[in-house]
Design a protein around this motif. Sequence first.
Motif, PDB file in Angstrom:
ATOM      1  N   SER A 104      18.218 -20.036  -8.733  1.00 11.25           N
ATOM      2  CA  SER A 104      17.012 -20.848  -8.559  1.00 11.25           C
ATOM      3  C   SER A 104      15.744 -20.051  -8.833  1.00 11.25           C
ATOM      4  CB  SER A 104      16.965 -21.418  -7.147  1.00 11.25           C
ATOM      5  OG  SER A 104      18.010 -22.315  -6.949  1.00 11.25           O
ATOM      6  N   GLU A 105      15.704 -18.804  -8.420  1.00 11.57           N
ATOM      7  CA  GLU A 105      14.521 -17.972  -8.659  1.00 11.57           C
ATOM      8  C   GLU A 105      14.306 -17.737 -10.151  1.00 11.57           C
ATOM      9  OE1 GLU A 105      12.296 -17.131  -6.394  1.00 11.57           O
ATOM     10  OE2 GLU A 105      13.510 -18.274  -4.962  1.00 11.57           O
ATOM     11  N   ASP A 106      15.388 -17.521 -10.876  1.00  7.72           N
ATOM     12  CA  ASP A 106      15.268 -17.326 -12.323  1.00  7.72           C
ATOM     13  C   ASP A 106      14.802 -18.597 -13.013  1.00  7.72           C
ATOM     14  OD1 ASP A 106      16.147 -14.709 -12.052  1.00  7.72           O
ATOM     15  OD2 ASP A 106      18.259 -15.254 -12.371  1.00  7.72           O
ATOM     16  N   ILE A 107      15.308 -19.729 -12.537  1.00  9.82           N
ATOM     17  CA  ILE A 107      14.893 -21.010 -13.115  1.00  9.82           C
ATOM     18  C   ILE A 107      13.414 -21.247 -12.841  1.00  9.82           C
ATOM     19  CG2 ILE A 107      15.187 -23.506 -12.958  1.00  9.82           C
ATOM     20  CD1 ILE A 107      18.151 -23.009 -12.434  1.00  9.82           C
ATOM     21  N   LYS A 108      12.964 -20.968 -11.625  1.00 12.09           N
ATOM     22  CA  LYS A 108      11.545 -21.139 -11.287  1.00 12.09           C
ATOM     23  C   LYS A 108      10.672 -20.237 -12.155  1.00 12.09           C
ATOM     24  CE  LYS A 108      12.291 -22.440  -6.473  1.00 12.09           C
ATOM     25  NZ  LYS A 108      12.142 -22.036  -5.068  1.00 12.09           N
ATOM     26  N   ARG A 109      11.120 -19.002 -12.371  1.00 11.34           N
ATOM     27  CA  ARG A 109      10.349 -18.065 -13.182  1.00 11.34           C
ATOM     28  C   ARG A 109      10.244 -18.560 -14.627  1.00 11.34           C
ATOM     29  NH1 ARG A 109      12.372 -14.281 -16.114  1.00 11.34           N
ATOM     30  NH2 ARG A 109      14.305 -14.111 -14.944  1.00 11.34           N
ATOM     31  N   LYS A 110      11.361 -19.045 -15.187  1.00  9.58           N
ATOM     32  CA  LYS A 110      11.340 -19.540 -16.574  1.00  9.58           C
ATOM     33  C   LYS A 110      10.481 -20.796 -16.696  1.00  9.58           C
ATOM     34  CE  LYS A 110      15.219 -17.468 -18.622  1.00  9.58           C
ATOM     35  NZ  LYS A 110      15.109 -16.914 -19.935  1.00  9.58           N
ATOM     36  N   MET A 111      10.533 -21.639 -15.659  1.00 10.57           N
ATOM     37  CA  MET A 111       9.718 -22.854 -15.704  1.00 10.57           C
ATOM     38  C   MET A 111       8.233 -22.510 -15.632  1.00 10.57           C
ATOM     39  SD  MET A 111      12.064 -25.315 -13.345  1.00 10.57           S
ATOM     40  CE  MET A 111      11.746 -26.973 -13.865  1.00 10.57           C
ATOM     41  N   LYS A 112       7.871 -21.504 -14.839  1.00  8.74           N
ATOM     42  CA  LYS A 112       6.468 -21.081 -14.775  1.00  8.74           C
ATOM     43  C   LYS A 112       6.026 -20.508 -16.116  1.00  8.74           C
ATOM     44  CE  LYS A 112       5.799 -20.303  -9.887  1.00  8.74           C
ATOM     45  NZ  LYS A 112       5.495 -19.356  -8.807  1.00  8.74           N
ATOM     46  N   GLU A 113       6.930 -19.789 -16.778  1.00  8.08           N
ATOM     47  CA  GLU A 113       6.604 -19.231 -18.096  1.00  8.08           C
ATOM     48  C   GLU A 113       6.346 -20.325 -19.117  1.00  8.08           C
ATOM     49  OE1 GLU A 113       9.875 -16.752 -19.141  1.00  8.08           O
ATOM     50  OE2 GLU A 113       9.365 -15.194 -17.676  1.00  8.08           O
ATOM     51  N   ASN A 114       6.997 -21.479 -18.941  1.00  3.22           N
ATOM     52  CA  ASN A 114       6.815 -22.593 -19.880  1.00  3.22           C
ATOM     53  C   ASN A 114       5.704 -23.545 -19.462  1.00  3.22           C
ATOM     54  OD1 ASN A 114       8.735 -21.806 -21.718  1.00  3.22           O
ATOM     55  ND2 ASN A 114      10.390 -22.842 -20.657  1.00  3.22           N
ATOM     56  N   GLY A 115       4.947 -23.202 -18.427  1.00  2.00           N
ATOM     57  CA  GLY A 115       3.770 -23.991 -18.084  1.00  2.00           C
ATOM     58  C   GLY A 115       4.004 -25.098 -17.071  1.00  2.00           C
ATOM     59  N   PHE A 116       5.051 -25.053 -16.300  1.00  3.95           N
ATOM     60  CA  PHE A 116       5.283 -26.039 -15.255  1.00  3.95           C
ATOM     61  C   PHE A 116       4.379 -25.735 -14.066  1.00  3.95           C
ATOM     62  CE2 PHE A 116       9.004 -26.566 -17.752  1.00  3.95           C
ATOM     63  CZ  PHE A 116       9.604 -27.759 -17.422  1.00  3.95           C
ATOM     64  N   GLU A 117       3.916 -26.772 -13.389  1.00  8.13           N
ATOM     65  CA  GLU A 117       3.162 -26.593 -12.156  1.00  8.13           C
ATOM     66  C   GLU A 117       4.135 -26.483 -10.991  1.00  8.13           C
ATOM     67  OE1 GLU A 117       0.430 -29.802 -11.773  1.00  8.13           O
ATOM     68  OE2 GLU A 117      -0.473 -29.447 -13.727  1.00  8.13           O
ATOM     69  N   ASP A 118       3.641 -26.007  -9.843  1.00 13.16           N
ATOM     70  CA  ASP A 118       4.520 -25.805  -8.686  1.00 13.16           C
ATOM     71  C   ASP A 118       5.161 -27.103  -8.209  1.00 13.16           C
ATOM     72  OD1 ASP A 118       4.201 -23.081  -8.592  1.00 13.16           O
ATOM     73  OD2 ASP A 118       2.468 -23.166  -7.236  1.00 13.16           O
ATOM     74  N   SER A 119       4.398 -28.186  -8.203  1.00 12.54           N
ATOM     75  CA  SER A 119       4.961 -29.470  -7.767  1.00 12.54           C
ATOM     76  C   SER A 119       6.017 -29.964  -8.759  1.00 12.54           C
ATOM     77  CB  SER A 119       3.859 -30.512  -7.596  1.00 12.54           C
ATOM     78  OG  SER A 119       3.197 -30.731  -8.832  1.00 12.54           O
TER      79      SER A 119
END
Length: 106
Positions: A17-32
């Motif tokens: 889950s942490e890796d997925i969150k990191r990759k999603m942040k790299e692609n411009g996803f917001e926290d919500s």
Amino acid sequence: MNKLDFSISLREKGLASEDIKRKMKENGFEDSEIHYYLKKSDEIFLNQLIEYRRSRSRKNGNNGIKMIILILSLILLIGVFFDYATIGLLGLFIIWSLVGYSSFRK
């Protein structure tokens, strides 16, 4: 690829889950969005996994045949103990050959 497909593909790769969150942040996803898509991708991925296991277990229909053969071999083994050794051992050999053949044929 839309955001949900992207999060599901990350889950299928086996990332934590942490890796997925990191990759999603790299692609411009917001926290919500990260929280929402992570939850949705988990649900969809688990449903796909459960459905795959159900369909896989339906294909494995040799269990009934194997049980019948094993019961017959038990009867033949009991016959061996009651002095029908030649017939019992020959029958056991034939039945166990069938079990071995059906186990390796998929």
